[in-house]
Design an enzyme around this catalytic site. Structure first.
Site, mmCIF file in Angstrom:
data_model
loop_
_atom_site.group_PDB
_atom_site.id
_atom_site.type_symbol
_atom_site.label_atom_id
_atom_site.label_comp_id
_atom_site.label_asym_id
_atom_site.label_seq_id
_atom_site.Cartn_x
_atom_site.Cartn_y
_atom_site.Cartn_z
ATOM 1 N N SER A 1 0.940 -1.376 -0.220
ATOM 2 C CA SER A 1 0.088 0.146 -0.136
ATOM 3 C C SER A 1 0.835 1.159 0.128
ATOM 4 O O SER A 1 1.498 1.396 1.051
ATOM 5 C CB SER A 1 -0.909 -0.018 1.204
ATOM 6 O OG SER A 1 -1.670 1.370 1.256
ATOM 7 N N HIS B 1 -1.187 -1.294 -4.407
ATOM 8 C CA HIS B 1 -2.470 -0.905 -3.704
ATOM 9 C C HIS B 1 -2.367 0.643 -3.899
ATOM 10 O O HIS B 1 -1.622 1.217 -2.824
ATOM 11 C CB HIS B 1 -2.343 -1.584 -2.538
ATOM 12 C CG HIS B 1 -3.941 -1.306 -1.781
ATOM 13 N ND1 HIS B 1 -5.042 -2.218 -1.850
ATOM 14 C CD2 HIS B 1 -4.229 -0.393 -0.803
ATOM 15 C CE1 HIS B 1 -5.931 -1.709 -1.101
ATOM 16 N NE2 HIS B 1 -5.363 -0.591 -0.352
ATOM 17 N N ASP C 1 -4.606 4.001 -2.060
ATOM 18 C CA ASP C 1 -5.625 4.310 -1.351
ATOM 19 C C ASP C 1 -6.181 5.879 -1.913
ATOM 20 O O ASP C 1 -5.453 6.797 -1.653
ATOM 21 C CB ASP C 1 -5.189 4.470 -0.020
ATOM 22 C CG ASP C 1 -5.166 2.897 0.451
ATOM 23 O OD1 ASP C 1 -6.265 2.220 0.664
ATOM 24 O OD2 ASP C 1 -3.813 2.640 1.015
ATOM 25 N N MET D 1 -8.805 8.737 -0.915
ATOM 26 C CA MET D 1 -9.601 9.163 0.163
ATOM 27 C C MET D 1 -10.127 10.386 -0.367
ATOM 28 O O MET D 1 -9.308 11.479 -0.700
ATOM 29 C CB MET D 1 -8.781 9.085 1.151
ATOM 30 C CG MET D 1 -8.259 7.773 1.821
ATOM 31 S SD MET D 1 -7.355 7.810 3.293
ATOM 32 C CE MET D 1 -6.595 6.439 3.243
ATOM 33 N N HIS E 1 -8.083 1.498 -4.430
ATOM 34 C CA HIS E 1 -8.965 1.291 -3.414
ATOM 35 C C HIS E 1 -9.692 2.764 -2.992
ATOM 36 O O HIS E 1 -8.984 3.677 -2.375
ATOM 37 C CB HIS E 1 -8.378 0.836 -2.006
ATOM 38 C CG HIS E 1 -9.213 0.701 -0.864
ATOM 39 N ND1 HIS E 1 -8.452 0.482 0.377
ATOM 40 C CD2 HIS E 1 -10.250 0.609 -0.791
ATOM 41 C CE1 HIS E 1 -9.628 0.205 1.254
ATOM 42 N NE2 HIS E 1 -10.662 0.397 0.702
ATOM 43 N N MET F 1 -11.718 5.047 -1.240
ATOM 44 C CA MET F 1 -12.677 5.216 -0.035
ATOM 45 C C MET F 1 -13.280 6.668 -0.219
ATOM 46 O O MET F 1 -12.715 7.528 0.260
ATOM 47 C CB MET F 1 -11.650 5.216 1.068
ATOM 48 C CG MET F 1 -11.279 3.812 1.557
ATOM 49 S SD MET F 1 -9.783 3.880 2.560
ATOM 50 C CE MET F 1 -8.360 3.802 1.237
ATOM 51 N N MET G 1 -11.848 -5.235 5.164
ATOM 52 C CA MET G 1 -10.963 -4.348 5.954
ATOM 53 C C MET G 1 -10.717 -4.803 7.228
ATOM 54 O O MET G 1 -11.792 -5.330 8.073
ATOM 55 C CB MET G 1 -11.665 -2.929 6.235
ATOM 56 C CG MET G 1 -11.761 -2.188 4.776
ATOM 57 S SD MET G 1 -10.186 -1.765 3.837
ATOM 58 C CE MET G 1 -9.433 -0.770 5.141
ATOM 59 N N ASP H 1 -6.845 -5.997 4.250
ATOM 60 C CA ASP H 1 -6.134 -4.666 4.242
ATOM 61 C C ASP H 1 -6.445 -4.071 5.498
ATOM 62 O O ASP H 1 -7.467 -3.675 6.058
ATOM 63 C CB ASP H 1 -7.062 -3.584 3.143
ATOM 64 C CG ASP H 1 -6.316 -2.352 3.050
ATOM 65 O OD1 ASP H 1 -5.350 -2.071 3.327
ATOM 66 O OD2 ASP H 1 -6.909 -1.533 2.267
HETATM 67 C C1 DX5 Z 1 -6.252 2.201 5.116
HETATM 68 C C2 DX5 Z 1 -5.932 1.945 3.805
HETATM 69 C C3 DX5 Z 1 -4.738 0.829 3.941
HETATM 70 C C4 DX5 Z 1 -3.429 1.207 4.520
HETATM 71 C C5 DX5 Z 1 -2.851 -0.087 5.192
HETATM 72 O O1 DX5 Z 1 -7.423 2.830 5.190
HETATM 73 O O2 DX5 Z 1 -6.947 1.483 2.966
HETATM 74 O O3 DX5 Z 1 -4.600 0.296 2.369
HETATM 75 O O4 DX5 Z 1 -2.712 1.778 3.726
HETATM 76 O O5 DX5 Z 1 -1.922 0.251 5.970
HETATM 77 P P1 DX5 Z 1 -1.242 -0.671 7.110
HETATM 78 O O6 DX5 Z 1 -0.849 -1.799 6.332
HETATM 79 O O7 DX5 Z 1 -0.188 0.208 7.599
HETATM 80 O O8 DX5 Z 1 -2.295 -0.652 8.108
HETATM 81 ZN ZN ZN Z 2 -6.441 0.379 0.975
#
Ligand code: DX5
Ligand code: ZN
Length: 213
Positions: free
Chosen positions: A6, A30, A32, A34, A63, A65, A134, A170
């Protein structure tokens, strides 16, 4: 078991270099996305994700969010082996989002918060390629793994049966818990801080792979 580092835990000032460093052992990147509404954090959006593509060969596991995946999914330039994952708790109707992501020509993932019953995704299993479970409340890297995820993955795996749907997990994955989630049925393992907070990222990825076996 496939690893998806990630990039949220990477240095955003040198994202491509960070991605290149983990690329040899990464099955996907991956990423993220947001929006500051669906989760109380803001990250990167289509312009950064799309320009990150140059010079990288591994597919993207995007991903989302965000509250409105229908509005933004098409702004990501995708290839057939990329995945766009949206949240079942977003404000758009899940079947419409699935159709929209399919229209873009990539694979479709659906994700759910730890608080949402795992049964909520069951009606969509015939229509998606991946379910992202999650194991932390979405929004931030570096949080502690929620052990309830293991049982949720197990129930999901059972419900998936012979369907070709991949389970991803994740949040808070490290070399102490990776074996548990893999044994329960997770195949695509997302890890941020366990990889990027380590000075030697490749060694960290090897340690995760070894711990998974
Ligand atoms: C959190 C993200 C994850 C995050 C995971 O909302 O969706 O992808 O980067 O990070 P770690 O592995 O540090 O929990
Ligand atoms: Zn994620």
């Amino acid at each position: 078991m496939k690893l998806a580092p990630s990039l949220l835990s990477a240095d955003f000032g040198k994202l491509r270099a960070e991605a290149r460093e983990v690329e040899p052992l990464a099955e996907y990147f991956h990423i993220d996305v947001m929006d500051g509404h669906f989760v109380p954090n803001l990250t990167i959006g289509p312009p950064v994700v799309n320009s990150l593509r140059r010079g990288l060969t591994k597919p993207f596991d995007i991903h989302l969010m965000i509250d409105y995946p229908m509005q933004y999914a098409s702004q990501f330039g995708v290839n057939a082996d990329d995945i766009i994952t949206f949240h079942i708790e977003s404000k758009d109707e899940p079947f419409r989002v699935i159709e929209e992501i399919r229209r873009l020509g990539c694979r479709v993932g659906i994700s759910l918060r730890p608080i949402t019953p795992i049964t909520a995704v069951f009606p969509y299993l015939d229509f998606v390629d991946l379910v992202l479970v999650m194991s932390v409340e979405p929004g931030f890297g570096g949080q502690a793994f929620m052990p309830e995820a293991v049982e949720r993955i197990g129930s999901l795996k059972e419900k998936i049966g012979s369907r070709k749907v991949m389970i991803s997990v994740d949040g808070g994955i490290n070399d102490k818990n990776i074996r548990l989630v893999v044994d329960a049925g997770a195949e695509l393992i997302v890890a941020g801080s366990a990889i990027f907070n380590h000075p030697d990222r490749i060694a960290a990825m090897r340690a995760l792979s070894n711990a998974a076996q």
